[in-house]
Design an enzyme around this catalytic site. Structure first.
Site, PDB file in Angstrom:
ATOM      1  N   LYS A  80       0.791  -1.133  -0.163  1.00  0.00           N
ATOM      2  CA  LYS A  80       0.104  -0.190  -0.101  1.00  0.00           C
ATOM      3  C   LYS A  80       0.962   1.197   0.140  1.00  0.00           C
ATOM      4  O   LYS A  80       1.830   1.354   0.851  1.00  0.00           O
ATOM      5  CB  LYS A  80      -1.100  -0.155   1.061  1.00  0.00           C
ATOM      6  CG  LYS A  80      -2.032   1.047   1.283  1.00  0.00           C
ATOM      7  CD  LYS A  80      -3.023   1.129   2.519  1.00  0.00           C
ATOM      8  CE  LYS A  80      -4.041   2.019   2.476  1.00  0.00           C
ATOM      9  NZ  LYS A  80      -5.042   1.754   3.572  1.00  0.00           N
ATOM     10  N   SER A 160      -9.830   2.460   2.655  1.00  0.00           N
ATOM     11  CA  SER A 160      -8.811   3.030   1.866  1.00  0.00           C
ATOM     12  C   SER A 160      -8.007   1.956   1.256  1.00  0.00           C
ATOM     13  O   SER A 160      -7.383   2.374   0.080  1.00  0.00           O
ATOM     14  CB  SER A 160      -7.845   4.126   2.715  1.00  0.00           C
ATOM     15  OG  SER A 160      -7.321   3.379   3.633  1.00  0.00           O
ATOM     16  N   SER A 184     -10.310   0.385   7.012  1.00  0.00           N
ATOM     17  CA  SER A 184      -9.732   0.465   5.864  1.00  0.00           C
ATOM     18  C   SER A 184      -8.831  -0.902   5.248  1.00  0.00           C
ATOM     19  O   SER A 184      -8.685  -0.894   3.954  1.00  0.00           O
ATOM     20  CB  SER A 184      -8.540   1.496   5.732  1.00  0.00           C
ATOM     21  OG  SER A 184      -9.405   2.898   5.469  1.00  0.00           O
TER      22      SER A 184
END
Lengths: 494, 498, 100
Positions: A80, A160, A184
């Site tokens: 990420k 997210s 997330s």
């Protein structure tokens, strides 16, 4: 020969170790998938095929010499883009950090490389991890590989960690890192039929992870199944003296101790999570989950978490407040974007840089956070929210006197279409209604794919555990997984 | 009570003063990073990733900084808070990379304490006075901006970012510039004793924000102004004097005092408004979520307490009672920890070298240090710290006097030569032939010769002209080339002349 | 409590985010929507509740006073510190001239 990109972490690790295939073959297969899907899915901000190959070559060389390959030996993963990676652009999906190349490596990513993993690239996300649909990224939406039956409408991969969820679901990576501040990891996992666990706050070091809300942020793995999550979490977690909130505890052997037998365990079902107007499919799935856990030997009881309805508003005070301060460093002085209008002074430069560098949702949260901390409002908003947070945490403590884990849905709905919620921040925030309470209490929580909606979209069930009891969470997750037999995959259209 | 008043056109005004002193904590590394704190390094060479506020960097507090703050609190008899927290103070400036300063607003590490300033008649402080200290908290220093290196840019150096500071906040208990000056000096003395701050005001290790207001005697407190970053005792006194006068002028002209931040200009001795920093400061303090509550354990506190040295007030009292020094000398010797340490080593060396008890040689040592060595060093323009005469060498010299080996005047000569060459006292005495003769037989022989040669004067002396005693002493000393021990010479002469 | 354009402008200024008139107008109802929603917390009785300080019971660890003990948290890395700077000259960061 098998399609290597269909394999998960354990299978790749074991296959490489056994010599069924080489780590380089694995890396090349995933590199190819990453490249082929980029245009359609936009899961990555930067691809780093050379890094994946380099790590794979190192693993193969170790194997040739008969050395230990590590917990993640030969497994390429997606990272990420909230984790700082040495000399590889790290943006938090923002314009303000575009081009920023950290001269350091986050603890979690370093732990993964030390365990033999390789990096396929930096995954797209909601800007500064603020969002539930990946629509706030400066680098464009991630498109979910899933589609509703009979529809070509683009769906949100969740957020997210939407790049992470999409990449795992689309077999661009066998696993990926995520971070979870209010859901997330769990919400995107639920939206994409993948598995993700947020460990106890402090299990994974926050050092080198771009901060959103410090008291909530926690990294975790996203993968195909529970076992893969256990393996990867073992590699990511661990005490880090550089993070004052890091837990000084040994990392358990979660994988080794996995057990789907829940005899003697009690599962709590929080009645406050059964909300008015809840999607019937979600309710049905939840009931099905109860049956599965009973089948696994667990006793199931009703519990009460009375302050549940206040979790989201609490979160939307605390997280923006912390963010408004954490994001003050993006000022155009030391790194990232600088917008210096003609004749501007220092303070003008700050205002111009931050106006140009932050997206709308980030600005919105910074403003909310600034407001709730400002003179005259601090006690009414921030202090009150921290008090309610104490109550929410106490609710869980009381509940855990009676039960070992809690079962709940991960999300109130299946994946929604891109654009569906963008004009209404509040309805977007409501996506995290089931995931936020555990975040506020710092508890380990996991989403496991458990079924499909009538439109053929994945649905997830959430297990919430006691502090430090990732094992209990993983075991309950495994029990669900074994019974749900979730094998659905998005059909390749990209 | 101070009698300091400002004479205005409308009558007398009282001044009310409080000081917020920022003292740099003596530590090797910074408060939250492992970068060095050394003064004067090349720009940005003592900057850790967190000091530059790189994304994802986290603070971990330095134990030594916490320890020093606690010890300082103990030295001012303050309440030590076993529970404290770090808060973020949010504002934007180029010397503050994080966009917030980590400080302690809500739960400081040290609570209420106090210190005593000594009476000083000349300065208008008639008696000892207790000044209250509200709190001490620990916080990060900011970086430095250079404005004159480039035509359109300011340069930013982050070396100081994150250096640990103690903010020591006094009560508004001071009522004259002299009291404020005495408070700052005393605080500096204590910090240097404790070793928690080097007190080096030139290098910015200590600086004061000066809060001043004026009022008519007996009236409510007036509105105060805060003059920032004043970095010497003298400047603090000047700033107060100027600011109090200015406020009186404003008030007497019918104006109002604006609560504001002001800047002291050392060149003019005046203060001016700092409007640039005034704009809407709302610091949005909240507990730093990267840092957990700081809990101090009992054994840590015990270690802190056990490591405290004898503090200036106690030391001064001991010098007076145990060593029999005058209040003045005791004050001079304890005003700075280095002086006190030097004196104590000197005393020990003197006692050892002379075989006497410290209390027997203490006055001699104190007088010699204050009137001989300080004067000599002053002339040389050097300090005790750099003195070529060490306490060991000084002790040897003083022992030579105590044992009667050399005379007081010879000792002065020896000191001069020691300062010049750094040689040992004994070697100088030997080389220069300064040893005085104390052998009674040898002295007696010389005296006999003098008396024999001056039989007429002996008669006159015995006839009542006692003033001639000095003549015999002089003749004897002359015959002995000045090396006769005057005390022995006197004794024998007295015996011989009846 | 609700915010008006002037308040939002003040908050944006505190947060150093430049906003246009149009943006301001759009933000007022959005922020009010969120603020009104979070204000439901006011109905919770918290009179005997301490604000949360540590989500997992844990106290603050302190580190030893050693310079550059870990290169990742130490100094002496000017090049790395300046590597991403928009303007760096002579070992300094450059910013528009500040008049104090």
């Amino acid at each position: 020969m098998t399609d290597l990109t269909e394999l998960g972490v354990a299978q790749i690790r074991d296959g490489v170790k056994a010599g069924d295939f080489t780590a380089v073959e694995v890396a090349e297969a995933f590199n190819a998938n990453v490249a082929a899907a980029q245009e359609a899915l936009n899961a990555f901000i930067v691809a780093t095929p050379e890094k994946a190959l380099e790590a794979a070559q190192a693993t193969d060389a170790k194997r040739a010499k008969g050395e230990d390959l590590g917990k993640m030996g030969g497994v390429p993963i997606g990272m990420k883009d909230l984790f700082a990676t040495f000399d590889v652009q790290t943006t938090a999906a923002s314009h303000i950090l575009e081009g920023f190349k950290p001269q350091y490596e986050s603890t979690v990513s370093q732990n993964l490389w030390n365990a033999g993993a390789g990096m396929l690239g930096k995954l797209n996300l909601d800007q500064f991890a603020m969002g539930s649909s990946n629509e706030t990224s400066y680098f464009g939406n991630v498109i979910s590989p899933w589609r509703k039956q009979g529809s070509n409408a683009q769906l949100a991969p969740g957020g997210s960690s939407g790049g992470s969820s999409a990449a795992v679901a689309a077999r661009l990576a066998p696993a990926a890192t995520g971070t979870d501040t209010g859901g997330s990891i769990r919400q995107p996992a639920a939206f994409t039929g993948t598995t993700g666990i947020k460990p106890t706050y402090g299990r994974c070091s926050r050092w080198g992870v771009v901060a959103f809300a410090s008291s909530l942020d926690q990294a975790g793995p996203m993968a195909k199944d529970t076992r893969d999550c256990a393996i990867m979490l073992e590699a990511m977690a661990g005490f880090d003296p550089k993070d004052a909130t890091s837990l000084d505890l040994p990392v358990p052997n979660w994988e080794e101790l996995l057990s789907a037998d829940l005899s003697g365990k009690t599962v709590g079902i929080p009645r406050e999570y059964r909300m008015d107007g809840m999607d019937a499919e979600i309710v049905a799935l939840w009931d099905q989950g109860v049956a599965w856990l009973k089948d696994a030997g667990a006793k199931v009881i009703d519990i009460s978490l009375p302050h549940t309805k206040y979790a989201l508003p609490t979160y939307y005070i605390i997280a923006p407040a912390e963010a408004s301060s954490n994001l003050a460093r993006y000022d155009g002085v030391r790194y990232g974007l600088r917008d210096l209008p003609e004749g501007a002074n220092l303070q003008d430069m700050y205002a111009a840089t931050r106006a140009a560098g932050f997206g709308e949702e980030v600005k919105r949260r910074i403003l909310i956070g600034t407001y709730v901390l400002s003179a005259g409002f601090y006690d009414a908003y921030y202090t009150q929210a921290q008090k309610v947070r104490t109550l929410i945490s106490q609710d869980f403590q009381k509940a855990f006197e009676e039960c070992d884990v809690i079962l709940a849905p991960t999300t109130p709905t299946p994946a929604f279409a891109l654009g569906e919620n963008v004009d209404d921040p509040l309805s977007m925030y409501l996506n995290d209604v089931f995931s936020v309470p555990a975040s506020l209490a710092g508890l380990p929580a996991m989403s496991v794919p458990a079924g499909l909606s009538k439109d053929g979209l994945p649905l997830g069930l959430q297990i919430i555990g006691k502090s430090f009891d990732e094992q209990g969470v993983l075991n309950a997750g495994l029990a669900l997984e074994a019974r749900a037999q979730f094998t659905a995959k998005p059909e390749k259209w990209w | 009570m101070s009698t300091y008043r400002i004479q205005g056109a409308t009558g007398e005004w009282e001044v009310v003063i409080g000081l917020e002193v920022h003292a740099q904590v003596s530590s090797q590394a910074k408060l939250f990073s492992g970068a060095a704190t050394e003064f004067g390094a090349e720009p940005n060479t003592q900057v850790a990733l967190i000091d530059a506020a790189m994304p994802g960097m986290l603070p971990v507090p330095n134990k030594e900084c916490i320890r020093q703050a606690v010890r300082t609190g103990m030295a001012i008899n303050a309440q030590i808070n076993k529970y404290s927290r770090f808060d973020r103070k949010n504002y934007f400036y180029a010397d503050l990379p994080q966009g917030y300063q980590i400080s302690q607003l809500y739960h400081p590490i040290v609570g209420e304490g106090e210190l005593v300033i000594e009476a000083d008649e000349k300065a208008g402080i008639p008696e000892d006075k207790v000044i209250g200290i509200e709190r001490i908290h620990v916080e990060q220093d900011a970086g430095k901006l250079m404005h004159d290196q480039h035509p359109t840019m300011s340069y930013v150096d982050l070396n100081r970012v994150g250096v640990a500071l103690m903010e020591i906040v006094s009560r508004p208990d001071m009522t004259s510039p002299a009291e404020a000056g005495a408070y700052l000096s005393k605080l500096r003395t204590i910090l240097r004793y404790v070793g928690s701050c080097d007190g080096n005001m030139d290098q910015g290790s200590m600086r004061a924000d000066v809060n001043v207001s004026v009022r008519k005697p007996g009236e409510e407190l007036g509105t105060r102004t805060e003059t920032k970053n004043v970095n010497s005792v003298r400047f603090v006194m000047q700033a107060i004097e100027h600011e109090a006068m200015r406020q009186v002028d404003v008030l007497e002209a019918g104006g109002k005092i604006v609560q504001e931040t002001r800047l002291f200009d050392p060149n003019t001795g005046s203060t001016r408004s700092m409007r640039s920093k005034e704009d809407a400061h709302d610091y949005r303090y909240f507990p730093d979520p990267d840092l957990l509550p700081l809990i101090l354990e009992d054994d840590f506190l015990e270690d802190c307490r056990n490591s405290l040295p004898e503090l200036p007030d106690a030391k001064k009292a001991r010098y007076e009672t145990e060593l029999g020094l005058s209040a003045y000398n005791a004050q001079v010797l304890t005003a700075d920890v280095d002086t006190a340490r030097w004196f104590e080593r000197l005393l020990a060396e003197t006692a050892k070298a002379s075989g006497k008890a410290p209390a027997e040689v203490s006055k001699q040592a104190a007088n010699w240090l204050i009137s001989e060595l300080f004067g000599a060093l002053n002339k040389l323009g050097t300090s005790l710290e750099e003195s070529p005469v060490t306490p060991e060498k000084g002790g040897d010299l003083l022992a030579l006097i105590a044992k009667g080996t050399i005379s007081g005047s010879a000792a002065k000569q020896v000191l001069e030569i020691m300062l010049d060459t750094g040689d040992e006292a004994e070697a100088i005495v030997e080389r220069e032939g300064l040893k005085q003769e104390s052998d009674t037989g040898a002295i007696e022989a010389e005296i006999d010769k003098v008396l024999a040669a001056n039989a007429d004067k002996v008669e006159q002396y015995k006839g009542g002209k006692v003033a001639l005693f000095g003549f015999f002493v002089g003749q004897t000393m002359k015959a002995m080339k000045g090396k006769g021990n005057p005390q022995v010479v006197n004794e024998i002469l007295k015996a011989k002349l009846g | 409590m609700s915010v008006d354009t002037a308040t939002v402008a003040k908050i944006a200024s505190l947060a150093r985010i430049k906003v246009t008139e149009g943006e301001l107008e759009a933000m007022v109802p959005e922020l009010n929507g969120i603020l009104n929603w979070v204000e439901q917390l006011g109905e919770v009785d918290t009179s005997n509740v301490e604000p949360m300080t540590a989500v997992i019971p844990n106290t603050l660890r302190l580190r030893e006073d050693v310079v550059d003990a870990d290169p990742l948290t130490g100094g002496g890395k000017r090049e790395e510190v300046l590597a991403n700077a928009p303007v760096a000259e002579h070992g300094f960061f450059g910013v528009p001239k500040v008049i104090e």
